[in-house]
Design a protein around this motif. Structure first.
Motif, PDB file in Angstrom:
ATOM      1  N   TRP A  20      16.549 -20.358  -8.813  1.00  0.00           N
ATOM      2  CA  TRP A  20      15.096 -20.476  -8.698  1.00  0.00           C
ATOM      3  C   TRP A  20      14.533 -21.440  -9.736  1.00  0.00           C
ATOM      4  CZ3 TRP A  20      11.335 -20.160  -5.473  1.00  0.00           C
ATOM      5  CH2 TRP A  20      10.022 -20.248  -5.941  1.00  0.00           C
ATOM      6  N   LEU A  21      15.001 -21.338 -10.980  1.00  0.00           N
ATOM      7  CA  LEU A  21      14.484 -22.218 -12.030  1.00  0.00           C
ATOM      8  C   LEU A  21      14.767 -23.684 -11.716  1.00  0.00           C
ATOM      9  CD1 LEU A  21      15.314 -20.170 -15.253  1.00  0.00           C
ATOM     10  CD2 LEU A  21      13.101 -20.431 -14.112  1.00  0.00           C
ATOM     11  N   SER A  22      15.914 -23.979 -11.137  1.00  0.00           N
ATOM     12  CA  SER A  22      16.228 -25.361 -10.753  1.00  0.00           C
ATOM     13  C   SER A  22      15.298 -25.836  -9.643  1.00  0.00           C
ATOM     14  CB  SER A  22      17.685 -25.466 -10.292  1.00  0.00           C
ATOM     15  OG  SER A  22      18.557 -25.176 -11.356  1.00  0.00           O
ATOM     16  N   VAL A  26      12.571 -28.943 -10.038  1.00  0.00           N
ATOM     17  CA  VAL A  26      12.537 -30.098  -9.139  1.00  0.00           C
ATOM     18  C   VAL A  26      11.167 -30.194  -8.465  1.00  0.00           C
ATOM     19  CG1 VAL A  26      13.525 -31.089  -7.037  1.00  0.00           C
ATOM     20  CG2 VAL A  26      15.035 -30.151  -8.796  1.00  0.00           C
ATOM     21  N   ALA A  27      10.630 -29.061  -8.027  1.00  0.00           N
ATOM     22  CA  ALA A  27       9.304 -29.054  -7.395  1.00  0.00           C
ATOM     23  C   ALA A  27       8.239 -29.554  -8.366  1.00  0.00           C
ATOM     24  CB  ALA A  27       8.967 -27.653  -6.898  1.00  0.00           C
ATOM     25  N   ASP A  28       8.309 -29.105  -9.606  1.00  0.00           N
ATOM     26  CA  ASP A  28       7.345 -29.536 -10.617  1.00  0.00           C
ATOM     27  C   ASP A  28       7.454 -31.038 -10.866  1.00  0.00           C
ATOM     28  OD1 ASP A  28       5.340 -28.868 -12.750  1.00  0.00           O
ATOM     29  OD2 ASP A  28       6.949 -29.674 -14.022  1.00  0.00           O
ATOM     30  N   ARG A  29       8.667 -31.557 -10.934  1.00  0.00           N
ATOM     31  CA  ARG A  29       8.866 -32.997 -11.141  1.00  0.00           C
ATOM     32  C   ARG A  29       8.268 -33.799  -9.974  1.00  0.00           C
ATOM     33  NH1 ARG A  29       9.659 -34.864 -15.884  1.00  0.00           N
ATOM     34  NH2 ARG A  29      10.657 -36.664 -14.958  1.00  0.00           N
ATOM     35  N   THR A  53       9.957 -22.882  -3.071  1.00  0.00           N
ATOM     36  CA  THR A  53      10.430 -21.949  -2.044  1.00  0.00           C
ATOM     37  C   THR A  53      11.251 -22.693  -1.001  1.00  0.00           C
ATOM     38  OG1 THR A  53       8.524 -20.508  -2.407  1.00  0.00           O
ATOM     39  CG2 THR A  53       9.704 -20.249  -0.334  1.00  0.00           C
ATOM     40  N   THR A  54      10.771 -23.851  -0.583  1.00  0.00           N
ATOM     41  CA  THR A  54      11.507 -24.658   0.396  1.00  0.00           C
ATOM     42  C   THR A  54      12.867 -25.061  -0.154  1.00  0.00           C
ATOM     43  OG1 THR A  54       9.429 -25.546   1.234  1.00  0.00           O
ATOM     44  CG2 THR A  54      11.432 -26.762   1.800  1.00  0.00           C
ATOM     45  N   LEU A  55      12.878 -25.580  -1.372  1.00  0.00           N
ATOM     46  CA  LEU A  55      14.127 -26.039  -1.976  1.00  0.00           C
ATOM     47  C   LEU A  55      15.094 -24.884  -2.198  1.00  0.00           C
ATOM     48  CD1 LEU A  55      12.634 -28.510  -4.606  1.00  0.00           C
ATOM     49  CD2 LEU A  55      13.465 -29.040  -2.316  1.00  0.00           C
ATOM     50  N   PHE A  56      14.584 -23.752  -2.668  1.00  0.00           N
ATOM     51  CA  PHE A  56      15.422 -22.582  -2.931  1.00  0.00           C
ATOM     52  C   PHE A  56      16.048 -22.050  -1.646  1.00  0.00           C
ATOM     53  CE2 PHE A  56      15.861 -17.940  -3.277  1.00  0.00           C
ATOM     54  CZ  PHE A  56      16.762 -17.866  -4.323  1.00  0.00           C
ATOM     55  N   LEU A  57      15.260 -21.971  -0.586  1.00  0.00           N
ATOM     56  CA  LEU A  57      15.772 -21.429   0.666  1.00  0.00           C
ATOM     57  C   LEU A  57      16.675 -22.416   1.405  1.00  0.00           C
ATOM     58  CD1 LEU A  57      12.552 -19.651   1.957  1.00  0.00           C
ATOM     59  CD2 LEU A  57      14.577 -18.575   0.937  1.00  0.00           C
ATOM     60  N   ALA A  58      16.379 -23.704   1.299  1.00  0.00           N
ATOM     61  CA  ALA A  58      17.150 -24.708   2.032  1.00  0.00           C
ATOM     62  C   ALA A  58      18.390 -25.170   1.261  1.00  0.00           C
ATOM     63  CB  ALA A  58      16.275 -25.914   2.352  1.00  0.00           C
ATOM     64  N   PRO A  60      20.100 -23.586  -2.115  1.00  0.00           N
ATOM     65  CA  PRO A  60      20.080 -22.677  -3.259  1.00  0.00           C
ATOM     66  C   PRO A  60      20.698 -23.226  -4.550  1.00  0.00           C
ATOM     67  CG  PRO A  60      20.924 -21.566  -1.307  1.00  0.00           C
ATOM     68  CD  PRO A  60      20.767 -23.007  -0.964  1.00  0.00           C
ATOM     69  N   ARG A  61      21.567 -24.195  -4.448  1.00  0.00           N
ATOM     70  CA  ARG A  61      22.203 -24.755  -5.647  1.00  0.00           C
ATOM     71  C   ARG A  61      21.665 -26.164  -5.931  1.00  0.00           C
ATOM     72  NH1 ARG A  61      25.762 -21.737  -2.948  1.00  0.00           N
ATOM     73  NH2 ARG A  61      26.921 -20.168  -4.090  1.00  0.00           N
ATOM     74  N   ILE A  62      20.374 -26.304  -5.921  1.00  0.00           N
ATOM     75  CA  ILE A  62      19.747 -27.619  -6.067  1.00  0.00           C
ATOM     76  C   ILE A  62      19.870 -28.151  -7.491  1.00  0.00           C
ATOM     77  CG2 ILE A  62      17.461 -26.702  -6.559  1.00  0.00           C
ATOM     78  CD1 ILE A  62      16.410 -29.084  -4.860  1.00  0.00           C
ATOM     79  N   GLU A  63      19.980 -29.451  -7.581  1.00  0.00           N
ATOM     80  CA  GLU A  63      19.960 -30.165  -8.854  1.00  0.00           C
ATOM     81  C   GLU A  63      19.008 -31.343  -8.713  1.00  0.00           C
ATOM     82  OE1 GLU A  63      23.889 -31.332  -9.920  1.00  0.00           O
ATOM     83  OE2 GLU A  63      24.689 -29.306  -9.730  1.00  0.00           O
ATOM     84  N   LEU A  64      18.577 -31.876  -9.836  1.00  0.00           N
ATOM     85  CA  LEU A  64      17.643 -32.996  -9.805  1.00  0.00           C
ATOM     86  C   LEU A  64      18.225 -34.178  -9.032  1.00  0.00           C
ATOM     87  CD1 LEU A  64      14.861 -33.885 -10.710  1.00  0.00           C
ATOM     88  CD2 LEU A  64      15.872 -34.736 -12.811  1.00  0.00           C
TER      89      LEU A  64
END
Length: 173
Positions: A20-22, A26-29, A53-58, A60-64
């Protein structure tokens, strides 16, 4: 900080909700890079929460670095193109996450944070700003007179405004 109980199921380790924090980072950036909404405003929060929410659900292991993968960006743009379609998709994904974690017996902290953002997006209504109103917030001395009639802002769900703003931020990136 160590847990007070020895039988804590986390094994004494600090639980960090990195997924979630990642997504939130990314959303904040993206939102800061877009610059349409004033950071700290509820409109900005709705965009950040909808994007996270979109990034987390689509993903889950997102990075910048995922922002630079065109295939992922195109998927996120497709998911956020229509707010009503996004809401149905997100509600379905949230239910899947809840169901999956019911079998485990407890929700992970990142899932709880995502659910908190989801509830805020669903339970909150905001006045829809116009693009010029958002720009005028940054420069109040240039603000035009208040709109009248059909040009007046109306109350919309936070998710609706957030998805629209988030889509513009993704598109502009």
């Amino acid at each position: 900080m160590l847990p007070k109980r020895v039988d804590d199921f986390s094994g004494g380790e600090l639980t960090v909700p990195m997924a979630w924090l990642s997504a939130e980072y990314v959303a904040d950036r993206l939102m800061r890079g877009y610059g349409l909404m004033v950071p700290g405003s509820v409109e900005y929060r709705s965009g950040c929460d909808a994007l996270a929410t979109t990034l987390f659900l689509a993903c889950p292991r997102i990075e910048l670095s995922d922002l630079f993968v065109a295939r992922r960006r195109d998927r996120w743009l497709m998911l956020t193109a229509e707010p009503e379609v996004w809401r149905e998709w997100a509600a379905d994904q949230i239910e899947r996450v809840r169901t999956r974690h019911r079998f485990v017996g407890a929700l992970r902290l990142d899932v709880e944070m995502a659910l908190t953002a989801w509830r805020w997006l669903c339970d909150t209504e905001l006045l829809s700003p116009t693009v010029s109103a958002a720009q005028d917030a940054a420069e109040p001395w240039n603000a035009p007179p208040a709109p009248t009639g059909e040009d007046r802002p109306e109350w919309v769900p936070a998710w609706y405004l957030g998805v629209a703003v988030g889509h513009m931020a993704l598109y502009d990136f």
